[in-house]
Motif scaffolding. Sequence first.
Motif, PDB file in Angstrom:
ATOM      1  N   UNK A 198       0.765  -1.308   0.092  1.00  0.00           N
ATOM      2  CA  UNK A 198      -0.015   0.002  -0.223  1.00  0.00           C
ATOM      3  C   UNK A 198       0.797   1.094   0.088  1.00  0.00           C
ATOM      4  N   UNK A 199       1.858   1.330   0.681  1.00  0.00           N
ATOM      5  CA  UNK A 199       2.961   2.383   0.990  1.00  0.00           C
ATOM      6  C   UNK A 199       3.651   3.045  -0.400  1.00  0.00           C
ATOM      7  N   UNK A 200       3.387   1.896  -1.480  1.00  0.00           N
ATOM      8  CA  UNK A 200       4.297   2.270  -2.534  1.00  0.00           C
ATOM      9  C   UNK A 200       3.265   2.938  -3.597  1.00  0.00           C
ATOM     10  N   UNK A 201       1.973   2.979  -3.215  1.00  0.00           N
ATOM     11  CA  UNK A 201       1.103   3.710  -4.291  1.00  0.00           C
ATOM     12  C   UNK A 201       0.862   5.070  -3.879  1.00  0.00           C
ATOM     13  N   UNK A 202       0.622   5.632  -5.269  1.00  0.00           N
ATOM     14  CA  UNK A 202      -0.185   7.011  -5.038  1.00  0.00           C
ATOM     15  C   UNK A 202      -1.684   6.887  -4.949  1.00  0.00           C
ATOM     16  N   UNK A 203      -2.435   7.286  -4.042  1.00  0.00           N
ATOM     17  CA  UNK A 203      -3.964   7.427  -3.679  1.00  0.00           C
ATOM     18  C   UNK A 203      -4.371   8.619  -4.107  1.00  0.00           C
ATOM     19  N   UNK A 204      -5.579   8.364  -4.770  1.00  0.00           N
ATOM     20  CA  UNK A 204      -6.169   9.829  -5.300  1.00  0.00           C
ATOM     21  C   UNK A 204      -7.572   9.663  -5.140  1.00  0.00           C
ATOM     22  N   UNK A 205      -8.366  10.537  -4.635  1.00  0.00           N
ATOM     23  CA  UNK A 205      -9.883  10.747  -4.522  1.00  0.00           C
ATOM     24  C   UNK A 205     -10.451  11.380  -5.944  1.00  0.00           C
ATOM     25  N   UNK A 206     -11.632  10.723  -6.354  1.00  0.00           N
ATOM     26  CA  UNK A 206     -12.257  11.324  -7.414  1.00  0.00           C
ATOM     27  C   UNK A 206     -13.664  11.451  -6.922  1.00  0.00           C
ATOM     28  N   UNK A 207     -14.362  12.236  -7.756  1.00  0.00           N
ATOM     29  CA  UNK A 207     -15.749  12.292  -7.381  1.00  0.00           C
ATOM     30  C   UNK A 207     -16.635  12.257  -8.945  1.00  0.00           C
ATOM     31  N   UNK A 208     -17.899  11.924  -8.660  1.00  0.00           N
ATOM     32  CA  UNK A 208     -18.622  12.109  -9.926  1.00  0.00           C
ATOM     33  C   UNK A 208     -20.044  12.496  -9.314  1.00  0.00           C
ATOM     34  N   UNK A 209     -20.576  13.613  -9.819  1.00  0.00           N
ATOM     35  CA  UNK A 209     -21.899  13.960  -9.718  1.00  0.00           C
ATOM     36  C   UNK A 209     -22.924  13.426 -10.879  1.00  0.00           C
TER      37      UNK A 209
ATOM     38  N   UNK B 200      -2.416  11.978  -2.927  1.00  0.00           N
ATOM     39  CA  UNK B 200      -1.157  12.117  -2.247  1.00  0.00           C
ATOM     40  C   UNK B 200      -0.164  10.733  -2.431  1.00  0.00           C
ATOM     41  N   UNK B 201       1.384  11.057  -2.477  1.00  0.00           N
ATOM     42  CA  UNK B 201       2.086  10.100  -2.752  1.00  0.00           C
ATOM     43  C   UNK B 201       2.719   9.274  -1.465  1.00  0.00           C
ATOM     44  N   UNK B 202       3.379   8.283  -1.724  1.00  0.00           N
ATOM     45  CA  UNK B 202       3.895   7.652  -0.493  1.00  0.00           C
ATOM     46  C   UNK B 202       4.635   8.422   0.208  1.00  0.00           C
ATOM     47  N   UNK B 203       5.448   9.720  -0.121  1.00  0.00           N
ATOM     48  CA  UNK B 203       6.283  10.371   0.448  1.00  0.00           C
ATOM     49  C   UNK B 203       5.474  11.579   1.009  1.00  0.00           C
ATOM     50  N   UNK B 204       4.008  11.704   0.710  1.00  0.00           N
ATOM     51  CA  UNK B 204       3.503  12.832   1.410  1.00  0.00           C
ATOM     52  C   UNK B 204       3.387  13.777   0.516  1.00  0.00           C
TER      53      UNK B 204
ATOM     54  N   UNK C 145      -8.707   5.627  -5.473  1.00  0.00           N
ATOM     55  CA  UNK C 145      -8.059   4.856  -6.535  1.00  0.00           C
ATOM     56  C   UNK C 145      -6.584   4.977  -6.159  1.00  0.00           C
ATOM     57  N   UNK C 146      -5.758   3.962  -6.822  1.00  0.00           N
ATOM     58  CA  UNK C 146      -4.434   3.745  -6.290  1.00  0.00           C
ATOM     59  C   UNK C 146      -3.845   3.739  -7.867  1.00  0.00           C
ATOM     60  N   UNK C 147      -2.520   4.194  -7.847  1.00  0.00           N
ATOM     61  CA  UNK C 147      -1.710   3.929  -9.080  1.00  0.00           C
ATOM     62  C   UNK C 147      -0.339   4.285  -8.506  1.00  0.00           C
ATOM     63  N   UNK C 148       0.489   3.689  -9.786  1.00  0.00           N
ATOM     64  CA  UNK C 148       1.981   3.633  -9.296  1.00  0.00           C
ATOM     65  C   UNK C 148       2.511   5.064  -9.505  1.00  0.00           C
TER      66      UNK C 148
ATOM     67  N   UNK D 284      -5.189   5.474 -12.980  1.00  0.00           N
ATOM     68  CA  UNK D 284      -5.288   4.649 -11.865  1.00  0.00           C
ATOM     69  C   UNK D 284      -5.525   3.336 -12.054  1.00  0.00           C
ATOM     70  N   UNK D 285      -5.065   2.460 -11.188  1.00  0.00           N
ATOM     71  CA  UNK D 285      -5.166   0.845 -11.754  1.00  0.00           C
ATOM     72  C   UNK D 285      -6.194   0.155 -10.881  1.00  0.00           C
ATOM     73  N   UNK D 286      -6.361   0.545  -9.664  1.00  0.00           N
ATOM     74  CA  UNK D 286      -7.164  -0.006  -8.635  1.00  0.00           C
ATOM     75  C   UNK D 286      -8.290   1.027  -8.168  1.00  0.00           C
TER      76      UNK D 286
END
Length: 126
Positions: free
Chosen positions: A28-39, A50-54, A95-98, A113-115
Motif C-alpha cells: 500500500x505504501x508504494x502507491x499514490x492514492x487519489x480521490x475522485x468524485x462524480x456527480x 497523495x504520494x507515498x512520501x506525502x 483509487x491507487x496508481x503507481x 489509476x489501476x485499482x
Amino acid sequence: VQLQASGGGLVQAGESLRLSCAASGRTFSYYVIGWFRQAPGKEREFVAAISSSGILYSADSVKDRFTISRDSAKNTVYLQMNSLKPEDTAVYCCAATRPFESAYYYYARSQNYLYWGQGTQVTVSS
C-alpha cells in the motif's frame, strides 16, 4: 491492492465530513492514492491525491477546503472536507496508481489509476 471508501453522508452546507480509504495489501505504501468524485450527469472529476512520501495534489476547486492525508500505519488515506457546498454532492471514490514523476497532470487523470474502491455518497444540502 484493494480499496474501501467510507465516511460519506448527508450534511448541510458549511459542515464537514472526513472520508476514509482503507487499503489491503503489503505494498500500500508504494502507491499514490487519489480521490475522485462524480456527480449525476457529470464526468468523473479529480479531487486530490497523495504520494507515498506525502506529496499532495489538489484540484483548484477544493484545495482551500479539502485536505488529503495518509496514515501508512493504518493503510488508510483520508479526505477531510470542510466548508462543504451543495456542488460538492457526488459519489466519491478512491483509487491507487503507481508513482510516476511528480506531475499533477498525471495523477489528475482517472485513466492512470489501476485499482478502484467502491464509492461513498456525499450529499450536501443547502
